[in-house]
Write a protein that holds these residues in place. Structure first.
Motif, mmCIF file in Angstrom:
data_model
loop_
_atom_site.group_PDB
_atom_site.id
_atom_site.type_symbol
_atom_site.label_atom_id
_atom_site.label_comp_id
_atom_site.label_asym_id
_atom_site.label_seq_id
_atom_site.Cartn_x
_atom_site.Cartn_y
_atom_site.Cartn_z
ATOM 1 N N GLY A 154 0.789 -1.220 0.000
ATOM 2 C CA GLY A 154 0.000 0.000 0.000
ATOM 3 C C GLY A 154 0.823 1.271 0.000
ATOM 4 N N GLU A 155 2.127 1.176 0.221
ATOM 5 C CA GLU A 155 2.968 2.373 0.266
ATOM 6 C C GLU A 155 2.970 3.078 -1.087
ATOM 7 O OE1 GLU A 155 6.824 1.121 1.545
ATOM 8 O OE2 GLU A 155 6.158 0.615 3.577
ATOM 9 N N LYS A 156 2.773 4.401 -1.052
ATOM 10 C CA LYS A 156 2.730 5.191 -2.281
ATOM 11 C C LYS A 156 3.469 6.509 -2.070
ATOM 12 C CE LYS A 156 -1.871 3.606 -3.791
ATOM 13 N NZ LYS A 156 -2.146 2.718 -2.656
ATOM 14 N N PRO A 157 4.121 7.025 -3.091
ATOM 15 C CA PRO A 157 4.667 8.377 -2.969
ATOM 16 C C PRO A 157 3.541 9.392 -2.808
ATOM 17 C CG PRO A 157 4.792 7.609 -5.250
ATOM 18 C CD PRO A 157 4.362 6.436 -4.423
ATOM 19 N N LYS A 158 3.828 10.507 -2.177
ATOM 20 C CA LYS A 158 2.790 11.478 -1.859
ATOM 21 C C LYS A 158 1.997 11.900 -3.090
ATOM 22 C CE LYS A 158 2.024 15.780 0.694
ATOM 23 N NZ LYS A 158 2.644 16.824 1.541
ATOM 24 N N ALA A 159 2.650 11.995 -4.226
ATOM 25 C CA ALA A 159 1.962 12.419 -5.452
ATOM 26 C C ALA A 159 0.857 11.447 -5.855
ATOM 27 C CB ALA A 159 2.964 12.566 -6.589
ATOM 28 N N ASP A 160 0.945 10.205 -5.363
ATOM 29 C CA ASP A 160 -0.037 9.188 -5.733
ATOM 30 C C ASP A 160 -1.077 8.935 -4.641
ATOM 31 O OD1 ASP A 160 1.265 8.875 -8.134
ATOM 32 O OD2 ASP A 160 2.409 7.125 -7.495
ATOM 33 N N TRP A 161 -1.043 9.705 -3.553
ATOM 34 C CA TRP A 161 -2.049 9.518 -2.511
ATOM 35 C C TRP A 161 -3.425 9.873 -3.041
ATOM 36 C CZ3 TRP A 161 0.606 12.334 2.201
ATOM 37 C CH2 TRP A 161 1.705 11.571 2.618
ATOM 38 N N ARG A 162 -4.409 9.082 -2.659
ATOM 39 C CA ARG A 162 -5.776 9.276 -3.114
ATOM 40 C C ARG A 162 -6.746 9.272 -1.933
ATOM 41 N NH1 ARG A 162 -3.154 10.796 -6.625
ATOM 42 N NH2 ARG A 162 -3.170 10.192 -8.834
ATOM 43 N N ILE A 163 -7.988 9.598 -2.217
ATOM 44 C CA ILE A 163 -9.055 9.693 -1.217
ATOM 45 C C ILE A 163 -10.174 8.752 -1.639
ATOM 46 C CG2 ILE A 163 -10.672 11.243 -0.046
ATOM 47 C CD1 ILE A 163 -8.876 13.568 -1.310
#
Length: 465
Positions: free
Chosen positions: A27-36
């Motif tokens: 589940g780790e993602k770079p901040k640019a790929d964070w979603r809601i």
């Protein structure tokens, strides 16, 4: 709750801790790929003005829950079928560009929204969904209530949807708590699912989420009635979780201990009793059995078999603490509510958790609380709302002012603008009004009940979507 589509028999079996922590690490993602990802449930009823009697419709009656699902196909939704306890293939969910529409145990209709980049997109998605279900509902004489709990229905008055996992859970619930069937049949919630960049980031977000979940419970408290009368709570839905199943609920003290991370979460989940195993399109009852035994090939209902990754994913969906970890973090403390609050909950948590300065400030505010103080807040919030006392003095209302300011700064720093040039802070306005007044939504309902409604709870149907 989760909807399963395929069997898992051909997958490699889980060999050890690396496989158990793989969903969390994955589940780790770079901040640019964070979603809601926003989930919200609503109560479904037959409207008086359409010849109904405000009862909850059954699954397969004319213009019942199945027909509502099938009616949504006109908007591009595709049916998902499951072999039910009756042996028939039943449509139990839909999938589409906006995520999934699924059924809670008594026919509460849920949108599990798509992972979106901004709160503007989230609120647009919510608006599309509500417009779609209202259009289909108009043809069937159906309305929807945005509350945390049925205000006037007994358990016995409610239908049960033909989903295999629900039959297993309903059989098991009375063995482990007094209110589990109420949780399944009578409640509705709003949740938001959020990302993290690393194990360290997950831990801090998990801790802030748990510590501040009582504030979310208070702000969104919206379930003050049971079977037509005030129940003594502002969020009875939240209270229900305190007597559902102690093995899979609560504030999780170990999350605040040194060394918490993916492995500690996996160890916790191994100790959560099982509900089921999914094989050949059907759910096999494994309620109360041990996943550790399953790992050793000693599960009594599947002797000799060992779990696959899909079995573990299924099991990860069967714990119900105030915050839950899978390949993302789920914030689970809020009652169901109307459109504005559906947009406000993700704004609250995104503002706090998706900007590093806001996350640090939120943790600084709550890190000094003891576990006993956190538990007290969690127990006080359903009854006292924003008047719950804080550790060290003050009330939850004071905390709300501070935390909303932190969230506002976090959303401003994100600088996600809509076509009009507005950032996301406007989605906090409904919560600002609640904190400013000191009255949570349930208190406004109670004021109306004792005032203009003349103690007639049926007046709450005025607040339908």
């Amino acid at each position: 709750m989760s909807t399963r589509e395929a069997s898992s028999q051909d997958e490699p079996v889980i060999e050890g801790m690396d496989d158990l922590t793989a969903p969390m690490r994955g589940g780790e993602k770079p901040k640019a790929d964070w979603r809601i990802g926003t989930e919200h449930e609503k109560l479904v009823y037959k409207r008086l003005d359409a010849g109904g009697d405000r009862r909850a419709p059954s699954y397969d009656e004319p213009c019942g829950i199945r027909d509502l699902l099938m009616g949504l196909r006109k908007f591009g939704w595709e049916p998902i079928e499951e072999i039910g306890p009756d042996g028939k293939a039943n449509v139990i969910a839909l999938k589409g560009e906006d995520g999934a529409v699924s059924l809670e145990p008594a026919g509460q209709l849920e949108l599990s929204g798509a992972p979106l980049e901004t709160l503007h997109e989230t609120c647009n998605e919510t608006g599309r969904h509500l417009a779609q279900v209202k259009e289909v509902g108009e043809k069937c004489g159906v309305g929807y209530l945005g509350l945390g709990m049925w205000p006037d229905k007994t358990r016995e008055e409610l239908p049960v949807m033909p989903k295999g996992r629900y039959k297993i859970m309903m059989n098991h619930m009375p063995k482990v708590g007094n209110l589990g069937l109420d949780m399944m049949l009578r409640t509705c919630t709003i949740q938001v699912n959020l990302d993290y960049s690393s194990e360290t980031d997950m831990v801090k977000k998990f801790r802030v989420g748990l510590a501040l979940q009582p504030l979310a419970t208070a702000l969104f408290a919206n379930s003050p009635f049971t079977e037509g009368k005030p129940n003594g709570y502002l969020s009875y839905r939240s209270h229900i979780w305190s007597d559902t199943d102690p093995h899979r609920t609560g504030m999780l003290p170990f999350v605040f201990e040194d060394g918490f991370g993916y492995e500690r979460w996996a160890e916790y989940m191994l100790d959560v009793p099982m509900y089921f195993v999914f094989r050949d399109g059907k759910y096999i009852d494994a309620a109360g059995l041990s996943f550790r035994d399953f790992m050793d090939g000693k599960l009594s209902v599947l002797p000799g078999e060992r779990p696959t990754a899909s079995d573990w994913w299924d099991h990860l969906s069967t714990a119900f603490p105030e915050v839950r970890l899978k390949s993302f973090l789920e914030m689970r403390g809020a009652d169901g509510g109307p459109w504005g609050r559906i947009c406000a909950l993700p704004a609250f948590w995104v503002g706090l958790l998706y900007d590093q300065g806001a996350l640090d400030a939120a943790w600084d505010r709550v890190k000094g609380w003891s576990m006993e103080e956190r538990e007290k807040l969690r127990n006080d919030a359903p009854k006292l709302g924003l008047q719950a006392p804080l550790p060290g003095g003050g009330t939850m209302q004071d905390l709300g002012r501070e935390v909303l300011e932190i969230a506002r700064k976090g959303l401003s720093a994100r600088a996600r603008l809509n076509v009009s040039g507005d950032n996301e802070t406007g989605f906090l306005e409904e919560l600002d009004e609640i904190v400013s007044s000191g009255k949570v939504p349930a208190q406004r309902l109670l004021d109306a009940y004792y005032g203009e409604w003349d103690e007639d709870v049926s007046q709450v149907y005025r607040y339908s979507f």
